[in-house]
Design a protein around this motif. Structure first.
Motif, PDB file in Angstrom:
ATOM      1  N   LEU A  17      37.070  -0.829  29.906  1.00 24.37           N
ATOM      2  CA  LEU A  17      36.296  -1.446  28.828  1.00 24.37           C
ATOM      3  C   LEU A  17      35.325  -0.456  28.189  1.00 24.37           C
ATOM      4  O   LEU A  17      34.744  -0.760  27.155  1.00 24.37           O
ATOM      5  CB  LEU A  17      35.473  -2.624  29.369  1.00 24.37           C
ATOM      6  CG  LEU A  17      36.219  -3.847  29.868  1.00 24.37           C
ATOM      7  CD1 LEU A  17      35.256  -4.824  30.524  1.00 24.37           C
ATOM      8  CD2 LEU A  17      36.969  -4.506  28.731  1.00 24.37           C
ATOM      9  N   ARG A  37      28.851  -2.556  25.855  1.00 29.55           N
ATOM     10  CA  ARG A  37      30.071  -1.834  25.489  1.00 29.55           C
ATOM     11  C   ARG A  37      29.692  -0.636  24.632  1.00 29.55           C
ATOM     12  O   ARG A  37      29.026  -0.788  23.610  1.00 29.55           O
ATOM     13  CB  ARG A  37      31.014  -2.750  24.729  1.00 29.55           C
ATOM     14  CG  ARG A  37      31.524  -3.901  25.569  1.00 29.55           C
ATOM     15  CD  ARG A  37      32.307  -4.859  24.698  1.00 29.55           C
ATOM     16  NE  ARG A  37      32.717  -6.017  25.441  1.00 29.55           N
ATOM     17  CZ  ARG A  37      33.961  -6.219  25.854  1.00 29.55           C
ATOM     18  NH1 ARG A  37      34.895  -5.345  25.610  1.00 29.55           N
ATOM     19  NH2 ARG A  37      34.260  -7.301  26.523  1.00 29.55           N
ATOM     20  N   LEU A  80      45.410  -7.760  29.922  1.00 26.06           N
ATOM     21  CA  LEU A  80      44.725  -6.501  29.644  1.00 26.06           C
ATOM     22  C   LEU A  80      44.722  -5.536  30.825  1.00 26.06           C
ATOM     23  O   LEU A  80      44.191  -4.443  30.717  1.00 26.06           O
ATOM     24  CB  LEU A  80      43.272  -6.778  29.207  1.00 26.06           C
ATOM     25  CG  LEU A  80      43.126  -7.670  27.973  1.00 26.06           C
ATOM     26  CD1 LEU A  80      41.659  -7.934  27.682  1.00 26.06           C
ATOM     27  CD2 LEU A  80      43.819  -7.059  26.773  1.00 26.06           C
ATOM     28  N   GLU A  95      41.868 -10.664  24.497  1.00 24.65           N
ATOM     29  CA  GLU A  95      41.748  -9.490  23.636  1.00 24.65           C
ATOM     30  C   GLU A  95      40.659  -8.591  24.203  1.00 24.65           C
ATOM     31  O   GLU A  95      39.803  -9.047  24.952  1.00 24.65           O
ATOM     32  CB  GLU A  95      41.376  -9.906  22.210  1.00 24.65           C
ATOM     33  CG  GLU A  95      42.394 -10.812  21.558  1.00 24.65           C
ATOM     34  CD  GLU A  95      41.927 -11.337  20.205  1.00 24.65           C
ATOM     35  OE1 GLU A  95      40.781 -11.040  19.803  1.00 24.65           O
ATOM     36  OE2 GLU A  95      42.716 -12.043  19.570  1.00 24.65           O
ATOM     37  N   GLN A  96      40.651  -7.346  23.818  1.00 24.48           N
ATOM     38  CA  GLN A  96      39.667  -6.387  24.333  1.00 24.48           C
ATOM     39  C   GLN A  96      38.228  -6.859  24.070  1.00 24.48           C
ATOM     40  O   GLN A  96      37.350  -6.637  24.876  1.00 24.48           O
ATOM     41  CB  GLN A  96      39.905  -5.019  23.684  1.00 24.48           C
ATOM     42  CG  GLN A  96      39.258  -3.865  24.396  1.00 24.48           C
ATOM     43  CD  GLN A  96      39.867  -3.564  25.734  1.00 24.48           C
ATOM     44  OE1 GLN A  96      39.603  -4.237  26.712  1.00 24.48           O
ATOM     45  NE2 GLN A  96      40.678  -2.530  25.796  1.00 24.48           N
ATOM     46  N   TYR A  99      37.866 -12.229  26.233  1.00 20.70           N
ATOM     47  CA  TYR A  99      38.955 -12.515  27.157  1.00 20.70           C
ATOM     48  C   TYR A  99      38.505 -13.491  28.233  1.00 20.70           C
ATOM     49  O   TYR A  99      37.322 -13.767  28.396  1.00 20.70           O
ATOM     50  CB  TYR A  99      39.471 -11.228  27.808  1.00 20.70           C
ATOM     51  CG  TYR A  99      38.358 -10.346  28.313  1.00 20.70           C
ATOM     52  CD1 TYR A  99      37.792 -10.551  29.552  1.00 20.70           C
ATOM     53  CD2 TYR A  99      37.858  -9.313  27.520  1.00 20.70           C
ATOM     54  CE1 TYR A  99      36.757  -9.767  30.002  1.00 20.70           C
ATOM     55  CE2 TYR A  99      36.829  -8.513  27.970  1.00 20.70           C
ATOM     56  CZ  TYR A  99      36.281  -8.743  29.207  1.00 20.70           C
ATOM     57  OH  TYR A  99      35.235  -7.965  29.646  1.00 20.70           O
TER      58      TYR A  99
END
Length: 147
Positions: A17, A37, A80, A95-96, A99
């Protein structure tokens, strides 16, 4: 509020991530995770409430990770992780940017002594789907006709 720790560590880095996380308990005793992130970095020198962008993950504890994971995959959600679904740990599905964490009962949460258990939950997604887990840990995916 104190950060949860494992030994002397109070954060974890998730390579896939490219993100760092820290954990704490809310007033009801739930484990809360804040994910930073690197793709969404700001120029702020310190972390404030203004840096919270969205909910990026929601845990779904289920009775049978394989069958319930296959339901999500058959409804267009992406896996993922690397390799097949794993019945013993968390599986990242979606999805990135947003999720589900799909996992089994009895798993100990990072930076906590809390053990995962099944609780009913319903998530209405902006794309027109609803994902629901019942009190038995069975997962349902439905299309919202009004969306």
């Amino acid at each position: 509020m104190e950060l949860n720790k494992e030994g002397s560590d109070d954060e974890v880095y998730f390579k896939f991530l490219d993100a760092h996380s820290f954990y704490f308990h809310d007033p009801a005793g739930n484990v809360v995770e804040i994910i930073a992130r690197n793709a969404y970095s700001t120029e702020n020198e310190s972390f404030t409430i203004d840096d919270l962008i969205t909910i990026s993950e929601m845990n779904l504890t289920v009775d049978d990770v394989f069958s319930e994971g296959e339901k999500l995959l058959s409804h267009g959600f992406d896996f993922l992780g690397e390799g097949p679904l794993d019945a013993d740990t968390l599986n990242f599905i979606g999805e990135q940017e947003a999720y589900f964490l799909l996992g089994p009962q009895g798993r100990t949460w990072f930076f906590s002594h809390h053990v995962s258990d099944i609780f009913p939950v319903k998530v209405e997604l902006s794309g027109g789907k609803t994902v629901r887990v019942d009190e038995e840990g069975v997962l349902y995916v439905s299309e919202n006709p009004q969306t």
